[in-house]
Design an enzyme around this catalytic site. Structure first.
Site, PDB file in Angstrom:
ATOM      1  N   HIS A 462       0.963  -1.033  -0.109  1.00 31.91           N
ATOM      2  CA  HIS A 462       0.047  -0.015  -0.051  1.00 31.91           C
ATOM      3  C   HIS A 462       0.905   1.236  -0.069  1.00 31.91           C
ATOM      4  O   HIS A 462       0.627   2.083  -0.913  1.00 31.91           O
ATOM      5  CB  HIS A 462      -0.934  -0.086   1.103  1.00 31.91           C
ATOM      6  CG  HIS A 462      -1.812   1.391   1.255  1.00 31.91           C
ATOM      7  ND1 HIS A 462      -3.056   1.463   1.098  1.00 31.91           N
ATOM      8  CD2 HIS A 462      -1.367   2.402   1.905  1.00 31.91           C
ATOM      9  CE1 HIS A 462      -3.521   2.655   1.210  1.00 31.91           C
ATOM     10  NE2 HIS A 462      -2.674   3.176   1.918  1.00 31.91           N
ATOM     11  N   GLU A 463       1.914   1.451   0.914  1.00 33.16           N
ATOM     12  CA  GLU A 463       2.744   2.447   1.040  1.00 33.16           C
ATOM     13  C   GLU A 463       3.510   2.637  -0.216  1.00 33.16           C
ATOM     14  O   GLU A 463       3.688   3.785  -0.542  1.00 33.16           O
ATOM     15  CB  GLU A 463       3.282   2.483   2.290  1.00 33.16           C
ATOM     16  CG  GLU A 463       2.739   2.740   3.638  1.00 33.16           C
ATOM     17  CD  GLU A 463       1.874   3.668   3.660  1.00 33.16           C
ATOM     18  OE1 GLU A 463       2.140   4.918   3.203  1.00 33.16           O
ATOM     19  OE2 GLU A 463       0.594   3.756   4.365  1.00 33.16           O
ATOM     20  N   HIS A 466       1.892   4.863  -2.798  1.00 32.05           N
ATOM     21  CA  HIS A 466       2.007   6.216  -2.612  1.00 32.05           C
ATOM     22  C   HIS A 466       3.365   6.602  -3.329  1.00 32.05           C
ATOM     23  O   HIS A 466       3.617   7.496  -3.960  1.00 32.05           O
ATOM     24  CB  HIS A 466       2.019   6.482  -1.132  1.00 32.05           C
ATOM     25  CG  HIS A 466       0.557   6.502  -0.930  1.00 32.05           C
ATOM     26  ND1 HIS A 466      -0.536   7.250  -1.012  1.00 32.05           N
ATOM     27  CD2 HIS A 466       0.198   5.834   0.480  1.00 32.05           C
ATOM     28  CE1 HIS A 466      -1.581   7.198  -0.210  1.00 32.05           C
ATOM     29  NE2 HIS A 466      -1.218   6.275   0.650  1.00 32.05           N
ATOM     30  N   HIS A 469       3.494   6.887  -7.040  1.00 33.68           N
ATOM     31  CA  HIS A 469       2.784   8.153  -7.339  1.00 33.68           C
ATOM     32  C   HIS A 469       3.605   9.460  -7.115  1.00 33.68           C
ATOM     33  O   HIS A 469       3.579  10.348  -8.163  1.00 33.68           O
ATOM     34  CB  HIS A 469       1.534   8.514  -6.241  1.00 33.68           C
ATOM     35  CG  HIS A 469       0.406   9.146  -6.596  1.00 33.68           C
ATOM     36  ND1 HIS A 469      -0.910   9.460  -6.155  1.00 33.68           N
ATOM     37  CD2 HIS A 469       0.044   9.802  -8.115  1.00 33.68           C
ATOM     38  CE1 HIS A 469      -1.700  10.146  -6.896  1.00 33.68           C
ATOM     39  NE2 HIS A 469      -1.022  10.307  -8.104  1.00 33.68           N
TER      40      HIS A 469
END
Length: 675
Positions: A462-463, A466, A469
């Site tokens: 999940h991290e 980021h 991104h």
């Protein structure tokens, strides 16, 4: 102040990595002082320019301003979160209100706003490209929302409110750090930890030693309510102690702070012309209206609660009791998973060694989907010895950026998991991205492997979403770079990246026994997915409860804020009102330790995790069913969405990938809520 301050000049390290080996605590205050002064002078020059306003001499000049302040600000708040000390915490209390006042001076500068307002009025006639137009509109919108059209007396009060809000947020965070440390359980004997794997018991002993309790064992609390040890500890009384410590931390010190913050935010919203902070926040998100958020929150409550009730019945049967308590729910849920799905969560951990998960899992998935590769850079030093630096190469071998992984818990680090950007990508400034991922995994004794739970594996993926991104950002202007998108959109790419954790070609590459090298048994992934579905009711209810709690606090109007000592009563009433008050499933975060909303940027925005999951679930279905290869799909997702940052409308970026507006069906299917 001397030129020896490492923040005064750009770093000459690769990718402008901050020179952490040169940075000392004494550098921060003078760098903040100079950085704020420099930027105010730069903005004054822009506002006072005798030439008519143009995009170049106003908007682009504004994007170039504040270089020193940006460098020190990013490094300082990274240190606050990941490696603080008493001196840094004292400086945080001092500097946070100053920064709030500085930001107000920039956002409310009349001369600068006059030039931006004039450009905005004739924006369609300026011949701007899409990104330039978006940048002008964002600068204008941000200032209008910040109060640039208010009168002098209203702006004076607004500045006071912003400074006080900033100070209260800092107070909440420091109170929480202290309360979490104080709530740690110190145990005398290893036998008390029966049920935990041997490596976790060893880590508890190592942690106790580090905290000054030699020969003892310490269980420190994670940010969220349901501590992971509850699933394994055999001692029911210890489970109760652990959950009680988790639920109770921070309410005495932070309850009044939270009430105060809710009141200050409500007053500020009224000053800006909105009925509540929630209305102000949502107006600049993809949800658009409070009614849209309310509809989503309420639509999911009934099926989630019904699902959780079915799970609770199964747990009660397994325990031989009429009803399972909150402290016992995770323990019996794990028993049911073992019996019903033949799945032992702790038996998975030897196959989930941290380095293998990162390099052979997370990085490998990024290579499969996007073609990028990673090279460890031991010659580049991060801010702490635990943090490791990797260079990221694009599919053609060219340079992309730096990735820093900092995965271990320590006393100087706040709880939770997060991503931040030390250097934002910008073609205007010639900057490539430097991003950081933080987790809080217990550090075992030296030489022992770091074995993860499945939840920690998912969190790392999940991290890293980021991080992608930020790494894939390909925009000209800093304001639009990377994760600078609406709060209810920012979790979307990170949640999409979770899909690769159990993708067969990825899982088989990293899930190998750390001693024997044997792959994870082939039948386990399917059983893992079945077991995950079984726990969906619990997870949805605890998350929904936190979301509505945030929403309730920030939907208050100025006259509805409760008394300073009424935080717990307000919380209970809010959960009851939404039908989310089952005693056996407390909120994922309670008011006293809800750092996302009282010490972070998620105030009235925690719903965004669920809002973004609608987009996420729909996109995961697109990846699986669009008929293209994984690599082809990854290129589309990167080109149309991940690389665009805030340079395009977020939902337009979603439509450019999926080809239509989002649908909620895939989310309901994912959580078993379609019935």
């Amino acid at each position: 102040m001397t030129t020896s301050n490492p923040f005064f000049e750009p770093s000459d390290l690769p990718y402008a990595l901050p020179p952490f080996t040169l940075i000392r605590n004494e550098h921060f205050r003078p760098a903040f002082t100079r950085g704020m002064a420099d930027q105010l002078a730069e903005v004054a020059a822009i506002g006072g320019c005798p030439d008519p306003a143009t995009f170049e001499n106003t908007v682009e000049a504004l994007e170039r301003s504040g270089a020193v302040l940006d460098r020190v600000r990013r490094v300082f708040f990274n240190k606050v979160a990941a490696d603080t000390d008493d001196e840094i915490q004292a400086l945080e209390v001092e500097i946070t209100p100053q920064l709030a006042a500085h930001d107000d001076r920039l956002l409310l500068d009349a001369a600068l706003f006059g030039r931006l307002d004039a450009l905005h009025a004739r924006r369609e006639r300026l011949g701007l490209d899409g990104e330039q137009l978006r940048l002008l509109e964002r600068h204008h919108t941000v200032r209008v929302r910040a109060g640039a059209r208010l009168g002098p007396e209203q702006q004076r009060r607004l500045r006071e409110l912003n400074a006080e809000i900033a100070a209260r947020c800092t107070e909440f965070g420091q109170n929480l750090r202290a309360a979490t440390a104080d709530a740690a359980l110190v145990l005398d004997r290893a036998e008390q930890l029966a049920g935990l794997p041997a490596d976790r018991i060893a880590a508890a002993a190592e942690h106790a030693q580090a905290l000054g309790h030699p020969g003892k064992f310490v269980l420190s609390l994670k940010n969220f309510t349901c501590q992971t040890e509850l699933a394994a500890l055999e001692d029911a009384a210890l489970r109760e102690r652990l959950l009680t410590a988790s639920l109770g931390r921070g309410i005495d010190s932070n309850g009044p702070v939270a009430v105060g913050l809710a009141g200050l935010r409500a007053e500020r919203a009224a000053l800006l012309g909105y009925p509540s902070h929630a209305a102000w926040e949502v107006a600049d998100g993809t949800a658009g209206t409070t009614d849209a958020v309310e509809e989503l929150l309420r639509r999911l409550v009934a099926p989630a609660v019904a699902n959780a009730e079915r799970e609770g019945t199964a747990l009660a049967e397994a325990a031989g009791v009429a009803e399972v308590s909150a402290a016992d729910w995770p323990y019996y849920a794990e028993r049911v998973r073992k019996e019903r799905f033949d799945l032992d969560a702790d038996a998975l951990r030897p196959y989930l060694e941290l380095t293998a998960v990162l390099q052979d899992g997370v990085f490998h998935a990024a290579e499969l989907v996007y073609g990028i590769t990673f090279t460890r850079r031991p010659d580049l030093m991060a801010y702490h010895p635990d943090a490791q630096v990797y260079e990221v190469h694009d599919a053609d071998g060219g340079p992309l950026g730096l990735y820093i992984g900092d995965f271990h818990a320590r006393a100087s680090k706040r709880g939770g998991a997060w991503m931040e950007s030390l250097v934002p990508q910008s073609r205007l400034l010639g900057q490539r991205p430097v991003v950081v991922n933080n987790l809080n995994v217990a550090k075992p004794p030296a030489g022992e492997p770091v074995l993860l739970t499945w939840s920690e594996v998912t969190t790392l993926f999940h991290e890293f979403g980021h991080a992608l991104h930020g790494l894939f950002s390909d925009v000209r202007y800093p304001l639009l770079s990377g994760t600078q998108v609406p709060r209810d959109f920012v979790e979307f790419p990170s949640q999409v990246n979770e899909m690769w954790a159990d993708r067969p070609e990825v899982l088989a590459h990293y899930a190998r026994h750390h001693l024997t090298g044997e792959p994870l048994p082939a039948e386990l992934p399917a059983r893992l997915r079945e077991a995950e579905t079984f726990g969906a009711g619990f997870r949805m209810v605890e998350h929904q409860a936190a979301a509505v709690l945030d929403w309730a606090w920030h939907s208050l109007s100025e006259g509805e804020v409760p008394a300073a000592d009424a935080a717990e009563a307000f919380e209970a009433a809010a959960l009851e009102r939404y039908g989310l008050a089952p005693a056996a499933i407390p909120p994922r975060y309670r008011t006293g330790y809800f750092a996302h909303v009282f010490n972070g940027g998620y105030a009235a925005g925690y719903y965004g995790y669920r809002w973004a999951e609608v987009l996420d679930a729909d996109t995961v279905r697109w990846f699986r069913e669009n008929g293209r290869t994984v690599r082809e799909s990854g290129e589309i997702f990167r080109r149309e969405l991940l690389s665009r940052g805030g340079s395009v409308d977020p939902l337009a970026a979603f439509r450019a990938v999926v080809g239509r507006d989002p649908e909620i069906g895939p989310l309901l299917d994912r959580h078993g809520l379609t019935g």
